[in-house]
Write a protein that holds these residues in place. Structure first.
Motif, mmCIF file in Angstrom:
data_model
loop_
_atom_site.group_PDB
_atom_site.id
_atom_site.type_symbol
_atom_site.label_atom_id
_atom_site.label_comp_id
_atom_site.label_asym_id
_atom_site.label_seq_id
_atom_site.Cartn_x
_atom_site.Cartn_y
_atom_site.Cartn_z
ATOM 1 N N GLU A 69 37.548 -14.002 109.362
ATOM 2 C CA GLU A 69 38.111 -12.764 109.913
ATOM 3 C C GLU A 69 38.310 -12.878 111.421
ATOM 4 O O GLU A 69 39.324 -12.416 111.963
ATOM 5 N N LYS A 70 37.357 -13.497 112.119
ATOM 6 C CA LYS A 70 37.471 -13.656 113.570
ATOM 7 C C LYS A 70 38.634 -14.581 113.938
ATOM 8 O O LYS A 70 39.313 -14.377 114.952
ATOM 9 N N GLU A 76 41.395 -14.986 112.262
ATOM 10 C CA GLU A 76 42.685 -14.462 111.803
ATOM 11 C C GLU A 76 43.573 -13.983 112.947
ATOM 12 O O GLU A 76 44.795 -14.037 112.856
ATOM 13 N N ASN A 77 42.979 -13.514 114.010
ATOM 14 C CA ASN A 77 43.769 -12.928 115.099
ATOM 15 C C ASN A 77 43.951 -13.868 116.285
ATOM 16 O O ASN A 77 44.396 -13.438 117.356
ATOM 17 N N LEU A 78 43.619 -15.142 116.102
ATOM 18 C CA LEU A 78 43.681 -16.085 117.215
ATOM 19 C C LEU A 78 44.850 -17.047 117.068
ATOM 20 O O LEU A 78 45.177 -17.494 115.965
ATOM 21 N N ASN A 79 45.466 -17.363 118.206
ATOM 22 C CA ASN A 79 46.509 -18.383 118.271
ATOM 23 C C ASN A 79 46.017 -19.543 119.125
ATOM 24 O O ASN A 79 45.314 -19.337 120.122
ATOM 25 N N PRO A 126 49.362 -19.647 114.976
ATOM 26 C CA PRO A 126 48.142 -19.016 114.463
ATOM 27 C C PRO A 126 47.155 -20.052 113.942
ATOM 28 O O PRO A 126 47.551 -21.033 113.296
ATOM 29 N N ARG A 131 47.140 -20.034 109.299
ATOM 30 C CA ARG A 131 48.570 -20.005 108.988
ATOM 31 C C ARG A 131 48.768 -19.637 107.520
ATOM 32 O O ARG A 131 48.024 -20.093 106.645
ATOM 33 N N LYS A 140 46.855 -19.688 102.583
ATOM 34 C CA LYS A 140 46.280 -19.656 103.924
ATOM 35 C C LYS A 140 45.619 -20.989 104.225
ATOM 36 O O LYS A 140 44.868 -21.526 103.403
ATOM 37 N N HIS A 164 51.080 -16.074 110.757
ATOM 38 C CA HIS A 164 49.884 -15.598 110.059
ATOM 39 C C HIS A 164 50.256 -14.573 108.998
ATOM 40 O O HIS A 164 49.715 -14.571 107.892
ATOM 41 N N ASP A 165 51.212 -13.712 109.337
ATOM 42 C CA ASP A 165 51.656 -12.649 108.440
ATOM 43 C C ASP A 165 53.083 -12.958 107.998
ATOM 44 O O ASP A 165 53.967 -13.176 108.835
ATOM 45 N N ASP A 202 56.481 -11.833 109.459
ATOM 46 C CA ASP A 202 57.071 -12.476 110.635
ATOM 47 C C ASP A 202 57.829 -13.754 110.289
ATOM 48 O O ASP A 202 58.337 -14.437 111.189
#
Length: 387
Positions: free
Chosen positions: A228-229, A231-234, A263, A266, A273, A357-358, A361
Motif C-alpha cells: 500500500e505504501k 502504490e503511490n510512489l514513482n 510507478p 506498475r 501488478k 499504476h492506474d 491513465d
C-alpha cells in the motif's frame, strides 16, 4: 579522468574482442575475433557507427496484442509439447515454429509470455532467416526499439547485440559476482514489452544461461501494508550511467540519455501488478530524501536478487529463442562460462505502453525528459569541442 564507477565494469562482461574501423567508418569485429564465431551467424556480429544519431522517442499509443488473444491458445499450442519451468514462471515449448505463426497465434504468444513471463522455444529458424526477418517479425507486436549504446548488426538498427568473452582477463578482478538484474531500457518513456532473445554463438564448454525473476510475484510477496505504501510512489529510471560507460569505453550514444519517472507498482494493460524497479536503471524515488529513497530501493533490489524462489534459469541450446515480457520480469546474463570463448546474443524488442499504476491513465500522452545535468559526460565533451 572519468569517475571510477564508470570504468570498473569487467572487460569480459562486454567483450575482449578486437575491433577495427572499416573504410566507411564502421567499427566492426576484427578478423582475429571474427574467426571464433560460427560462420552461419556472422550477420549478427556487432557494429557501431559513430555518426548514427536519433531523436529521443516520443509518446505513441500502444495496444497490447495479448488483449486480442484466445486464452485457449488454440492457434499457438495445438499439438505442441509444453513444460512449466516453475509453477509460476517460465514455460518451455516444443513443436511450435514461431516463424509460421498466424496473426492469431502471435496474439496468443503475447498472452502466454505475459502470463508465464518467459517462454522458451527450441529448434527455431529465426537465426537462419537473418536479422531483417527478426525485426520484421517483432513489428507485429509494436515499434521495434533501437538501443542507444549497444552493438547492432551491420544493416539492422533494431537488434541489440552483445558479444562477450574472447578474453584472457579475469572478469572477477573487481567484482565477486556479475549478476545484474534489470528490466531492459526501463528509463525510456515507453520501455520495451515483448522481447525475443537468442544466443547465436554458444560457449562450447557450457554456461552462459540467462536468469529471470518474476516481478509480479516479487510484488505479491510484500506485506499488504508495504504494498500500500509503494502504490503511490514513482521512481526515476536513468540512462545516464549507461551512456557514460559507452563514452568511457569509446562507444556510441545514439540518443541523448533520458530520465523518466515510473510507478514503483506498475499495472499492465491486462491488469497484472508488478514491482517495477531494477538496480540497473532505477536511481531514486520522487519526493523522498536520499537516505529514505536508498533504504527502500536497496531493500527492493535485495528482495528480488536474493529470492531464488522467484527465479528461473533459461538454458541455451542452438536455435533456442526465448520470448519474455519485459514488463513483468527482470533478467541477468550469467557469466559462468569460459571467457576465452565467445557468447553472442541478439535481442529484438517491441516498445510497450507508458508505465502506469492506474489503467485509467493508459495511453495518456506524456513527454520524455532529456538529462542535461553535469553528470552526463557527453555534455562535457560537447562543451570541450565548442571551446
Amino acid at each position: 579522468m572519468a569517475p571510477v564507477r564508470y570504468v570498473q565494469h569487467p572487460r569480459a562482461l562486454y567483450s575482449g574482442s578486437k575491433l577495427e574501423t572499416d573504410a566507411k567508418g564502421l567499427v566492426v569485429v576484427a578478423p582475429e575475433s571474427r574467426s571464433k564465431i560460427s560462420k552461419d551467424v556472422e550477420d549478427y556480429l556487432p557494429t557501431w557507427r559513430k555518426d548514427e544519431h536519433y531523436e529521443p522517442y516520443k509518446f505513441h499509443e500502444y495496444h497490447d496484442p495479448a488483449l486480442r488473444a484466445d486464452p485457449s491458445f488454440s492457434n499457438l499450442l495445438a499439438g505442441a509439447e509444453t513444460k512449466n519451468i516453475s509453477p509460476k514462471l517460465g514455460t518451455e515449448v516444443k513443436g511450435v515454429q514461431l516463424s509460421q505463426l498466424t496473426d492469431a497465434g502471435k496474439d496468443e504468444l503475447a498472452l502466454l509470455a505475459h502470463q508465464r513471463g518467459v517462454v522458451v522455444f527450441r529448434d527455431q529458424d529465426f537465426v537462419s532467416k537473418g536479422p531483417e526477418h527478426f525485426v520484421d517479425y517483432i513489428k507485429y507486436f509494436g515499434n521495434p526499439h533501437i538501443h542507444p549504446t549497444s552493438g547492432r548488426p551491420k544493416d539492422v538498427a533494431n537488434i541489440h547485440v552483445v558479444l562477450s568473452g574472447d578474453t584472457t582477463e579475469d572478469p572477477f578482478t573487481t567484482r565477486t559476482n556479475l549478476v545484474g538484474f534489470h528490466s531492459d531500457v526501463s528509463y525510456e518513456l515507453q520501455p520495451t514489452a515483448l522481447s525475443f532473445l537468442t544466443v547465436t554463438n554458444l560457449p562450447v564448454g557450457g554456461g552462459g544461461d540467462t536468469v529471470f525473476l518474476d516481478s509480479a510475484e516479487a510484488y505479491n510477496r510484500l506485506s499488504p501494508l508495504f504494498r500500500e505504501k509503494l502504490e503511490n510512489l514513482n521512481a526515476v529510471h536513468s540512462a545516464v550511467e549507461q551512456a557514460n560507460y559507452s563514452i568511457v569505453k569509446g562507444g556510441v550514444v545514439r540518443r541523448h540519455p533520458v530520465e523518466n519517472a515510473h510507478p514503483i507498482v506498475r499495472t499492465t494493460p491486462l491488469g497484472k501488478k508488478v514491482l517495477f524497479v531494477n538496480k540497473g536503471f532505477t536511481r531514486r524515488i520522487e519526493g523522498l530524501k536520499v537516505e529514505e529513497s536508498d533504504a527502500i530501493l536497496n531493500f527492493l533490489f535485495d528482495h528480488v536478487a536474493k529470492s531464488h524462489d522467484l527465479q528461473i534459469r533459461a538454458n541455451w541450446e542452438k536455435n533456442t529463442v526465448v520470448v519474455f515480457d519485459n514488463r513483468v520480469v527482470n533478467h541477468s546474463a550469467i557469466l559462468d562460462f569460459d571467457t576465452t570463448e565467445s557468447r553472442l546474443i541478439a535481442r529484438a524488442s517491441a516498445q510497450g505502453e507508458r508505465p502506469v499504476h492506474d489503467l485509467k491513465d493508459l495511453n495518456k500522452p506524456d513527454e520524455s525528459t532529456l538529462f542535461e545535468g553535469p553528470e552526463y559526460l557527453g555534455n562535457k565533451i560537447a562543451d570541450l569541442k565548442l571551446a
